[in-house]
Design a protein around this motif. Structure first.
Motif, PDB file in Angstrom:
ATOM      1  N   ASN A  18      -4.419   5.807   2.204  1.00  0.00           N
ATOM      2  CA  ASN A  18      -5.536   6.205   1.340  1.00  0.00           C
ATOM      3  C   ASN A  18      -5.933   7.657   1.594  1.00  0.00           C
ATOM      4  OD1 ASN A  18      -5.644   3.664   0.261  1.00  0.00           O
ATOM      5  ND2 ASN A  18      -7.333   2.958   1.543  1.00  0.00           N
ATOM      6  N   LEU A  21      -3.523  10.084  -0.064  1.00  0.00           N
ATOM      7  CA  LEU A  21      -3.809  10.183  -1.498  1.00  0.00           C
ATOM      8  C   LEU A  21      -5.075  11.009  -1.741  1.00  0.00           C
ATOM      9  CD1 LEU A  21      -3.067   6.499  -2.571  1.00  0.00           C
ATOM     10  CD2 LEU A  21      -1.631   8.494  -2.966  1.00  0.00           C
ATOM     11  N   ILE A 238       4.927   8.090  -4.569  1.00  0.00           N
ATOM     12  CA  ILE A 238       3.971   9.150  -4.233  1.00  0.00           C
ATOM     13  C   ILE A 238       4.687  10.496  -4.148  1.00  0.00           C
ATOM     14  CG2 ILE A 238       2.451  10.013  -2.412  1.00  0.00           C
ATOM     15  CD1 ILE A 238       1.717   7.103  -1.811  1.00  0.00           C
ATOM     16  N   GLN A 244      -0.838   8.631  -8.243  1.00  0.00           N
ATOM     17  CA  GLN A 244      -1.813   9.676  -7.952  1.00  0.00           C
ATOM     18  C   GLN A 244      -3.131   9.045  -7.529  1.00  0.00           C
ATOM     19  OE1 GLN A 244      -1.281  12.871  -8.052  1.00  0.00           O
ATOM     20  NE2 GLN A 244       0.552  13.186  -9.290  1.00  0.00           N
ATOM     21  N   PRO A 245      -3.885   9.708  -6.622  1.00  0.00           N
ATOM     22  CA  PRO A 245      -5.220   9.212  -6.280  1.00  0.00           C
ATOM     23  C   PRO A 245      -6.136   9.313  -7.489  1.00  0.00           C
ATOM     24  CG  PRO A 245      -4.868  11.396  -5.366  1.00  0.00           C
ATOM     25  CD  PRO A 245      -3.554  10.961  -5.922  1.00  0.00           C
ATOM     26  N   VAL A 251      -5.843   4.071  -6.882  1.00  0.00           N
ATOM     27  CA  VAL A 251      -4.636   4.820  -7.185  1.00  0.00           C
ATOM     28  C   VAL A 251      -4.207   4.457  -8.594  1.00  0.00           C
ATOM     29  CG1 VAL A 251      -3.113   3.048  -6.213  1.00  0.00           C
ATOM     30  CG2 VAL A 251      -2.325   5.411  -6.347  1.00  0.00           C
TER      31      VAL A 251
END
Length: 576
Positions: A18, A21, A238, A244-245, A251
């Protein structure tokens, strides 16, 4: 201790995913990879809660522990404190900074207070490492390092690379990128990721189905820890920017992800290159972390050996060589190899599965062969390692600009051979046209222009139509007029004084790039330099002003220096 490390790493994995991201969007300048060891040792020696941070923990981890475990103190000195600062901010903003923690402000103040001491400690380690390396005659290399093969790589025959269109077509067939796309599409928009696992068990089951992967048999480990293949594809997604965050703890699939395979060749190749370093995901993953580390780099080690065998090598030979290399590079290498053989049947199975899935190798009749795409990628990896490798476009894929660019750096005999091979594939008139068009692409590149004029000049009367077309191109007109006059073309314009001056400026531009002695020598060859400077400032050459400035500084004759300064003033006034 190993069990504790594994448990702590598993506990931290979702949180660090996390953070990675989050950092892409909120702290792009920080190196998220430096946070892992800090977070791990915080959990092991400072707190039983990954989210509870006290001011004293920072000293314990950064000053007491990191100097003992950090692998790259130079990188840590530059980036670890900023990375920890970003990580603490992430914990606070995402509500992962738990009860009992100091406030974010207090933590950041303490971090600032410790920064100088931490940097000093890392710099001391750098000095110690340098001293140790000086004393140690044989520097220890990793299994996947290319440096030990630098001499062999530089001795390889010329590697010929395929054109972008062909490579892009190959990228569109890579199954791993397709799986990464499918996973990202399944993730969809604003999917929440959990604290203990990125996905719930039910979501993991759905993701495995979306990817066509079999669910593991129930065992002692959690489902999340039993599906490394899923997380490898997640990480690839990723790397490719397919995932993508999107806000805190969420996400989303990138808007363009579903369009893969991309239609534009450049877009397809760029995506594939973005995921190139995912080859490391092919290394065997074992129950014992230290055994896994012992075989890290195995995928790269296989690739470099296939390259050194000029692109193809028997699987049995690779297996023997790599087993020996693993044992040589790490004390646990032999045991790790045996463990990988027990888990996978062949330690190279996960390596080859990933490389074939990424389109880099083919295995047929127990022979491992680099594909054109694999050769392209490996050339980039070797270049990233700052190792020289003679790689050029294949003759049938070489553009005129490629030919001019490479020939300018080759010995004359070798450049002539490249030109001759390139000429076999086209008529002289067409070759002249392509070369002059390439030379016209950048009027600031005098070396390419001179190279093109020389090559086209060798084609004789066949080049006349191309020379005539080049009269309309200001940077090529001087060459065209000169060569047409030499060929006795009746309706061609005669070279002007301005044409001659342009040719002189091109030659001075090239000699200036060779160093001061060569530059001054070329100036001496001109003769009456003062009179030339009185008129040459009128020529609209892209390097005129910098050449005049260089003449004023480099020439030992004061009269020439003054003339150059006057000419420079006039040139600048003329342009204004």
């Amino acid at each position: 201790m190993t069990d504790r490390i594994e448990a702590a790493a598993a506990e931290l994995r979702p949180l660090l995913q996390n953070f990675i991201l989050w950092a892409r969007e909120n702290a792009p300048g920080s190196d998220a990879n430096l946070v892992g060891s800090v977070a791990l040792w915080h959990r092991l020696i400072a707190s039983d809660d990954v989210g509870r941070w006290k001011q004293a923990d920072l000293r314990t981890v950064l000053l007491d522990r990191m100097p003992q475990v950090v692998e790259d103190p130079d990188a840590a000195a530059d980036g670890m404190v900023p990375a920890v600062r970003a990580y603490l901010t992430f914990l606070s903003e995402s509500n992962h900074l738990t009860k009992g923690s100091a406030s974010l402000d207090d933590l950041l103040v303490e971090l600032d207070r410790l920064e100088d001491d931490f940097v000093d400690a890392m710099e001391d380690l750098v000095v110690e490492q340098d001293e140790y390396e000086d004393e140690d005659e044989e520097e220890s290399e990793g299994l996947g390092d290319f440096e030990p093969f630098a001499d062999e790589l530089s001795d390889l025959p010329t590697i010929r690379l395929r054109p972008d269109a062909e490579l892009a077509a190959a990228t569109r067939k890579t199954t791993l990128i397709t799986k990464a796309r499918d996973l990202a599409v399944w993730v969809g928009s604003e999917r929440r990721v959990g604290e203990t696992s990125l996905l719930s068990d039910a979501e993991i089951g759905e993701a495995l189905t979306a990817l066509g992967l079999a669910a593991p048999e129930p065992g002692d480990k959690s489902l999340a820890d039993s599906v490394p293949a899923l997380w490898n594809i997640w990480n690839l997604a990723i790397d490719l920017d397919f995932l993508q965050p999107e806000g805190e703890d969420t996400v989303s699939a990138d808007a363009d992800t579903a369009d893969w395979p991309f239609e534009e060749d450049d877009d397809a190749l760029d995506a594939w290159m973005a995921g190139l370093h995912s080859i490391d995901y092919g290394d065997p993953e074992l129950e014992d972390e230290e055994a896994t580390i012992a075989l890290s780099g195995l995928t790269r080690a296989l690739l470099i050996r296939v390259l050194l065998a000029t692109g193809s090598k028997p699987l049995a030979e690779l297996r023997t060589e790599l087993a020996e290399a693993a044992a040589e590079y790490d004390d646990l290498g032999a045991d790790a190899w045996a463990a990988a053989a027990e888990r996978y049947g062949d330690p190279l199975n996960p390596v080859l599965e990933w490389l074939t899935g990424y389109g880099m190798v083919e295995v047929e009749h127990d022979q491992v062969r680099l594909t054109s795409l694999g050769m392209e990628g490996l050339v980039h990896l070797v270049d990233d390692a700052d190792i020289e490798l003679d790689a050029r476009p294949a003759i049938d894929a070489m553009t005129a600009l490629d030919l001019l660019s490479f020939s300018a750096e080759l010995p004359e005999e070798e450049a002539d051979a490249e030109f001759a091979a390139w000429m076999e594939l086209r008529a002289p008139a067409q070759a002249a046209k392509e070369l002059l068009e390439a030379a016209a692409e950048d009027d600031a590149d005098a070396l390419i222009r001179v190279q093109a004029a020389s090559m086209v000049g060798s084609l004789g009367e066949e080049a006349v139509p191309a020379w005539k077309d080049a009269l309309d191109e200001p940077s090529l007109r001087p060459y065209a007029a000169t060569h047409l006059a030499q060929l006795g073309v009746d309706d061609a314009p005669s070279p002007t004084q301005a044409d001659t001056h342009w040719l002189i400026l091109d030659m001075l531009t090239i000699s200036a790039g060779l160093g001061r002695p060569e530059f001054v020598s070329s100036l001496d060859d001109i003769g009456d330099l003062v009179n030339l400077l009185d008129v040459i400032w009128k020529v609209p050459h892209p390097h005129l002003e910098e050449l005049l400035e260089a003449i004023g500084k480099a020439h030992p004759d004061k009269q020439v220096g003054k003339a150059a300064k006057r000419a420079l003033f006039k040139a600048r006034s003329n342009h204004n």
